[in-house]
Design a protein around this motif. Structure first.
Motif, mmCIF file in Angstrom:
data_model
loop_
_atom_site.group_PDB
_atom_site.id
_atom_site.type_symbol
_atom_site.label_atom_id
_atom_site.label_comp_id
_atom_site.label_asym_id
_atom_site.label_seq_id
_atom_site.Cartn_x
_atom_site.Cartn_y
_atom_site.Cartn_z
ATOM 1 N N LEU A 131 0.850 -1.181 0.000
ATOM 2 C CA LEU A 131 0.000 0.000 0.000
ATOM 3 C C LEU A 131 0.890 1.236 0.000
ATOM 4 C CD1 LEU A 131 -2.836 1.288 0.245
ATOM 5 C CD2 LEU A 131 -2.559 1.153 2.737
ATOM 6 N N ARG A 133 1.080 5.234 0.060
ATOM 7 C CA ARG A 133 0.338 6.457 0.377
ATOM 8 C C ARG A 133 1.156 7.675 -0.048
ATOM 9 N NH1 ARG A 133 -0.892 3.240 5.005
ATOM 10 N NH2 ARG A 133 -3.141 2.869 5.192
ATOM 11 N N LYS A 134 0.518 8.510 -0.848
ATOM 12 C CA LYS A 134 1.179 9.707 -1.354
ATOM 13 C C LYS A 134 0.209 10.877 -1.206
ATOM 14 C CE LYS A 134 3.913 11.188 -5.338
ATOM 15 N NZ LYS A 134 4.357 10.833 -6.698
ATOM 16 N N ASN A 136 -2.911 12.565 -0.056
ATOM 17 C CA ASN A 136 -4.229 12.041 0.272
ATOM 18 C C ASN A 136 -4.613 10.844 -0.588
ATOM 19 O OD1 ASN A 136 -4.712 14.018 2.258
ATOM 20 N ND2 ASN A 136 -5.316 15.504 0.684
ATOM 21 N N GLU A 137 -3.701 10.393 -1.423
ATOM 22 C CA GLU A 137 -3.998 9.298 -2.325
ATOM 23 C C GLU A 137 -3.306 8.006 -1.865
ATOM 24 O OE1 GLU A 137 -2.972 10.320 -6.296
ATOM 25 O OE2 GLU A 137 -4.275 12.079 -6.389
ATOM 26 N N SER A 138 -3.960 6.910 -2.116
ATOM 27 C CA SER A 138 -3.384 5.598 -1.825
ATOM 28 C C SER A 138 -3.494 4.721 -3.062
ATOM 29 C CB SER A 138 -4.107 4.921 -0.649
ATOM 30 O OG SER A 138 -3.943 5.666 0.543
ATOM 31 N N SER A 139 -2.502 3.881 -3.273
ATOM 32 C CA SER A 139 -2.537 2.965 -4.411
ATOM 33 C C SER A 139 -1.909 1.634 -4.001
ATOM 34 C CB SER A 139 -1.799 3.552 -5.619
ATOM 35 O OG SER A 139 -0.446 3.838 -5.297
ATOM 36 N N TYR A 168 7.483 7.815 -3.282
ATOM 37 C CA TYR A 168 6.764 8.274 -2.100
ATOM 38 C C TYR A 168 7.746 8.333 -0.937
ATOM 39 C CZ TYR A 168 6.580 3.361 -0.542
ATOM 40 O OH TYR A 168 6.895 2.096 -0.141
ATOM 41 N N GLU A 170 9.270 7.256 2.356
ATOM 42 C CA GLU A 170 9.341 6.051 3.179
ATOM 43 C C GLU A 170 10.804 5.759 3.494
ATOM 44 O OE1 GLU A 170 8.464 4.121 5.497
ATOM 45 O OE2 GLU A 170 6.705 3.257 4.472
#
Length: 236
Positions: A131, A133-134, A136-139, A168, A170
């Motif tokens: 998962l 997260r970038k 407000n978006e998640s992919s 992203y 991390e």
């Protein structure tokens, strides 16, 4: 339906592999279609689907290793299992992304273990995902689509198949914990998916798609052992 191809210049061996493979998938309640070939040249003319290929290495004319190289260069993505009397071919088999290699004379127990691992690889390939997260978006990114991961400053860059890149924020240490054991931390700034490793030389890992990733001197010493362990456990 699983499409199985067997290429061996010994009819007895082809029949044996067909018998064992068919019996294995029958126990899983999965239908199979099996095609047999007696030479690499004959196999290379085949235009049908091959989900699993059992390939003899020692054959007259085009040998199994050369056949595998040509198939991979023409985008063959199926599971490749070498059948050979040559133990020393392990590293060459890795370069053409072989799932495993079975030694002749073929033993039913050895065959069963390889097929169980292969079956699990097929079952789980679609389940392992990351998962991302970038803002407000998640992919969702499937582990199997990641060729290698690179960290630059505070960002991780996921280099994916089809030349796509996802970035992203991390830490690579956390990413290493999330990903499974097919990913190897070959350098403080890189994680590679061993599935896409083509070769390793002069401190560089050469990956499918043209990627080149440095391997630190300390990690280079254990790299061969990691490759062998991966082949036994994760190939797929």
């Amino acid at each position: 339906m699983i499409n199985i191809a067997i290429c061996d210049d010994e009819p007895y061996m082809s029949e044996k592999i067909k018998e064992l493979a068919t019996a294995f998938f029958q126990k899983k309640n999965i239908d199979t279609a099996v095609c047999t070939f007696s030479s690499g040249r004959e196999l290379l003319t085949y235009a049908g689907t091959m989900d699993i290929l059992f390939l003899d290495i020692q054959m007259e004319g085009i040998d199994g290793m050369e056949t595998a190289c040509r198939l991979r260069s023409h985008n063959f993505k199926g599971f490749l299992i070498f059948v050979t009397v040559l133990r020393e071919m392990v590293f060459q088999s890795f370069e053409v992304q072989a799932f495993d290699y079975l030694l002749k004379p073929l033993k039913a127990e050895q065959f069963e273990k390889t097929m169980e691992r292969l079956y699990q690889s097929m079952e789980n390939a679609s389940k392992r995902r990351l998962l991302v997260r970038k803002g407000n978006e998640s992919s969702i990114v499937f582990f199997d689509d990641i060729i290698y991961c690179e960290v630059i400053d505070r960002k991780v860059y996921l280099h994916l198949k089809a030349s796509a890149v996802v970035d992203y924020y991390e830490k690579i240490e956390r990413l290493e914990e999330i990903l499974d054991k097919r990913f190897y931390r070959c350098h403080r700034s890189y994680l590679i998916n061993l599935k896409y490793l083509k070769s390793f030389r002069d401190g560089t890992a050469f990956l499918e798609g043209g990627g080149e990733v440095p391997v630190s001197r300390l990690r280079a010493r254990e790299f061969s052992e990691v490759i062998l362990q991966y082949m036994k456990t994760w190939r797929g």
